[in-house]
Design a protein around this motif. Structure first.
Motif, PDB file in Angstrom:
ATOM      1  N   PRO A 248       0.823  -1.209   0.000  1.00 46.14           N
ATOM      2  CA  PRO A 248       0.000   0.000   0.000  1.00 46.14           C
ATOM      3  C   PRO A 248       0.856   1.257   0.000  1.00 46.14           C
ATOM      4  O   PRO A 248       1.987   1.233   0.464  1.00 46.14           O
ATOM      5  CB  PRO A 248      -0.793  -0.138   1.294  1.00 46.14           C
ATOM      6  N   PRO A 249       0.259   2.362  -0.514  1.00 40.19           N
ATOM      7  CA  PRO A 249       1.053   3.584  -0.667  1.00 40.19           C
ATOM      8  C   PRO A 249       1.178   4.394   0.625  1.00 40.19           C
ATOM      9  O   PRO A 249       0.288   4.403   1.460  1.00 40.19           O
ATOM     10  CB  PRO A 249       0.239   4.365  -1.705  1.00 40.19           C
TER      11      PRO A 249
ATOM     12  N   ILE B  94      11.697   2.638   1.458  1.00 37.18           N
ATOM     13  CA  ILE B  94      12.964   2.031   1.040  1.00 37.18           C
ATOM     14  C   ILE B  94      14.084   3.068   1.052  1.00 37.18           C
ATOM     15  O   ILE B  94      15.131   2.861   1.667  1.00 37.18           O
ATOM     16  CB  ILE B  94      12.840   1.410  -0.375  1.00 37.18           C
TER      17      ILE B  94
ATOM     18  N   LEU C 120       0.727 -12.613   1.088  1.00 34.50           N
ATOM     19  CA  LEU C 120       1.488 -11.470   0.589  1.00 34.50           C
ATOM     20  C   LEU C 120       1.333 -11.521  -0.922  1.00 34.50           C
ATOM     21  O   LEU C 120       1.622 -12.562  -1.538  1.00 34.50           O
ATOM     22  CB  LEU C 120       2.961 -11.599   0.958  1.00 34.50           C
TER      23      LEU C 120
ATOM     24  N   ASP D  24       6.412  -2.858  -6.565  1.00 35.77           N
ATOM     25  CA  ASP D  24       7.700  -3.390  -6.104  1.00 35.77           C
ATOM     26  C   ASP D  24       7.645  -3.898  -4.670  1.00 35.77           C
ATOM     27  O   ASP D  24       8.588  -4.522  -4.194  1.00 35.77           O
ATOM     28  CB  ASP D  24       8.781  -2.304  -6.207  1.00 35.77           C
ATOM     29  N   THR D  25       6.583  -3.576  -3.941  1.00 35.82           N
ATOM     30  CA  THR D  25       6.422  -4.119  -2.591  1.00 35.82           C
ATOM     31  C   THR D  25       5.103  -4.892  -2.535  1.00 35.82           C
ATOM     32  O   THR D  25       4.197  -4.649  -3.338  1.00 35.82           O
ATOM     33  CB  THR D  25       6.421  -3.011  -1.513  1.00 35.82           C
ATOM     34  N   ALA D  26       5.039  -5.817  -1.592  1.00 38.50           N
ATOM     35  CA  ALA D  26       3.900  -6.734  -1.549  1.00 38.50           C
ATOM     36  C   ALA D  26       2.831  -6.233  -0.579  1.00 38.50           C
ATOM     37  O   ALA D  26       3.129  -5.633   0.457  1.00 38.50           O
ATOM     38  CB  ALA D  26       4.365  -8.125  -1.145  1.00 38.50           C
TER      39      ALA D  26
END
Lengths: 150, 379
Positions: free
Chosen positions: A55-56, A62, A102, A109-111
């Motif tokens: 989620p944003p 990162i 997941l 790019d992220t789960a």
């Protein structure tokens, strides 16, 4: 024990119940609105490293950069981990048994941590798609869960 | 680096439910015994740094009602929101900066007083995780599967951690779980959330721990053998589990590298005699072997199976039985420090490992080991 034969009080009971109204903030608010109104899943594009986070958040977990824009991702995704629940925990939005998953959505790019039915096809590497609820309220649970494609 | 040392410590006999004990009475007990263990009184302490949980206590700024039981009234006192090992790192900074000569570190948790899974569900943010009922167990189960899948391991690999630690815990007078278990029993215990089984998960525990940390001058003059702190490291991974490379605990690896650089350790497997790590679930101990540099990535199951980290091995991990044998939440990591200090100073009693020159204490916190702290001790 006292002369009257009564037991000494072992504990006192109480409840610490607080109602919260948590501010969603701009980024999360947009994400929840897109789920509710358009059945779309938004990711955050980092202006620093270009990673797309789902989620944003308004910042990048990162690299520490600023979120440039929100971009639609998915709806298809690949399961990167799962865990079976036999007994539903308190507050669970679906009945047990179910699975935590997941999901790495296409373009992300992220789960995303979400739910899936307790279906043996739900395994690492399997493609899943979201099943949206009717009567959505602007919550991550507007997606009921992710089900195997096809 | 011999700028500070752990001089004294005490922990409660950990129990599922400490009937008749309040947080304050548990704290008072361990503070009194920790000071006595290094022949100090509360008058010798410059600053008190403590870790407690508002959520567990059901009170805001929970330290305020525990100040007097810690002996902290009329002293400097700081609460750290996190595990007690993080409070110990703060104490180390205090005494090495010269700001204080002695610090008393206190941590306690009484998990029996509220529903256990609600305690870690509260770690989850209210937008993305909590509506899905993602607590520490759920996040841990997702991490466990991720790790096992990455290296093609079966679910019996982490089960062996439970066998090893329960065997060790049977010797620890402070442990809550004091009976050994077989691999068959672990594998047959019910799945909480797969792949984590009941005997592979930490118990619910009431307990407390206190540690005395002093500067070089005080430690050199102490009447007890100091456990010198030769390195430390602390850090965190991203909050969102899905934003991490989940089969690796990066913050623990970085914390360890920093601590090893300060301590002059290049080969932890041969240079550390004991590691006390925070394995809330069995798979976490395997991940930590890799993060703490005992073996390469994906090699932890083989290292465990070799017996190197068990009783009689060259690098014993969790001779106390670890968190699988007692989990006084918030104090859990500080107990690791007390155990490691006891090992290097030859005061570990029934769980003493022979000839330990160096030991490591590790704590973790948050969902799927988001936070990591490491401290290296020398005799």
């Amino acid at each position: 024990m006292s002369e009257s034969g009564s037991l000494k009080p072992d504990q006192v009971s109480g409840e610490a119940r607080l109602e919260y109204r948590w501010a969603a903030g701009g980024t999360t608010g947009e994400f929840l609105q897109a789920l509710r109104d358009y059945r779309r899943i938004l990711g955050a594009v980092c202006g620093g490293c270009g990673m797309v986070a789902v989620p944003p958040l308004s910042y990048c977990e990162i690299c520490g950069g600023d979120t440039d824009e929100l971009r639609e991702v998915g709806p298809r995704g690949v399961v990167t981990s799962w865990a079976r629940v036999i007994e539903a925990p308190q507050g669970s939005p679906v009945e047990a048994p179910f699975r935590y998953v997941l999901v790495l959505l296409e373009g992300a790019d992220t789960a995303l941590v979400h739910l899936a039915p307790d279906d043996d096809r739900v395994d690492v590497g399997v493609t899943v798609v979201p099943e949206f609820r009717e009567g959505r309220s602007g919550a991550v649970t507007d997606i009921k869960w992710f089900v195997p494609e096809g | 680096m011999r700028d500070a040392a752990v001089l004294g410590w005490a922990q409660t006999e950990h129990r599922r439910r400490a009937v008749g004990e309040t947080p304050q009475s548990m704290v008072f007990e361990v503070v009194t015994r920790a000071l006595a263990s290094c022949e100090m009184t509360i008058r010798d302490i410059d600053v008190v740094i403590d870790a407690g949980s508002d959520l567990l206590d059901g009170r805001s700024t929970s330290n305020r009602a525990v100040i007097d039981a810690m002996g902290a009234h009329f002293k400097e006192e700081i609460k750290v929101a996190g595990d007690g090992l993080e409070a110990a790192i703060y104490a180390l900074m205090r005494v090495t900066s010269g700001y204080s000569s002695t610090a008393l570190v206190v941590a306690y948790g009484k998990s029996s007083e509220t529903p256990a899974r609600c305690q870690t569900l509260a770690l989850s943010d209210p937008f993305y995780l909590r509506p899905l009922a993602v607590d520490a167990l759920a996040a841990g189960a997702l991490q466990a599967r991720f790790y096992l899948h990455e290296y093609g391991l079966g679910s019996d690999a982490p089960a062996l951690v439970a066998v090893k630690n329960r065997e060790a815990g049977a010797r620890n007078p402070y442990a809550q779980e004091k009976s050994p278990v077989t691999l068959e029993e672990v594998m047959a215990s019910p799945e909480l959330i797969s792949p984590i089984r009941r005997l592979e998960a930490c118990p619910v525990t009431d307990g407390a721990c206190a540690v005395v940390i002093a500067d070089r001058q005080t430690s050199r003059a102490a009447s007890v053998r100091p456990a010198w702190i030769s390195g430390t490291g602390h850090g965190a991974d991203p909050y969102s589990p899905g934003a991490r490379t989940l089969y690796r605990t990066e913050s623990a690896a970085r914390s360890a590298r920093k601590a090893y650089a300060a301590a002059g350790i290049s080969d932890p497997l041969s240079e550390l005699g004991v590691l006390e790590v925070s394995e809330y679930y069995s798979y976490q101990e395997l991940m930590l072997y890799e993060a703490l540099g005992l073996c390469g990535e994906g090699e932890a199951a083989d290292l465990l199976a070799s017996g190197a980290t068990g009783t009689g091995g060259g690098t014993v991990v969790n001779p106390s039985g670890g968190v699988l044998c007692a989990n006084p939440l918030v104090a859990t990591g500080l107990v690791r420090l007390a155990e490691a200090a006891a090992q290097v100073s030859g005061r570990a009693g029934e769980v003493q490992v022979d000839g330990v020159d160096r030991a490591l204490a590790h704590s973790s916190g948050g969902l799927a080991m988001q936070f990591s702290s490491v401290m290296v001790l020398e005799g």
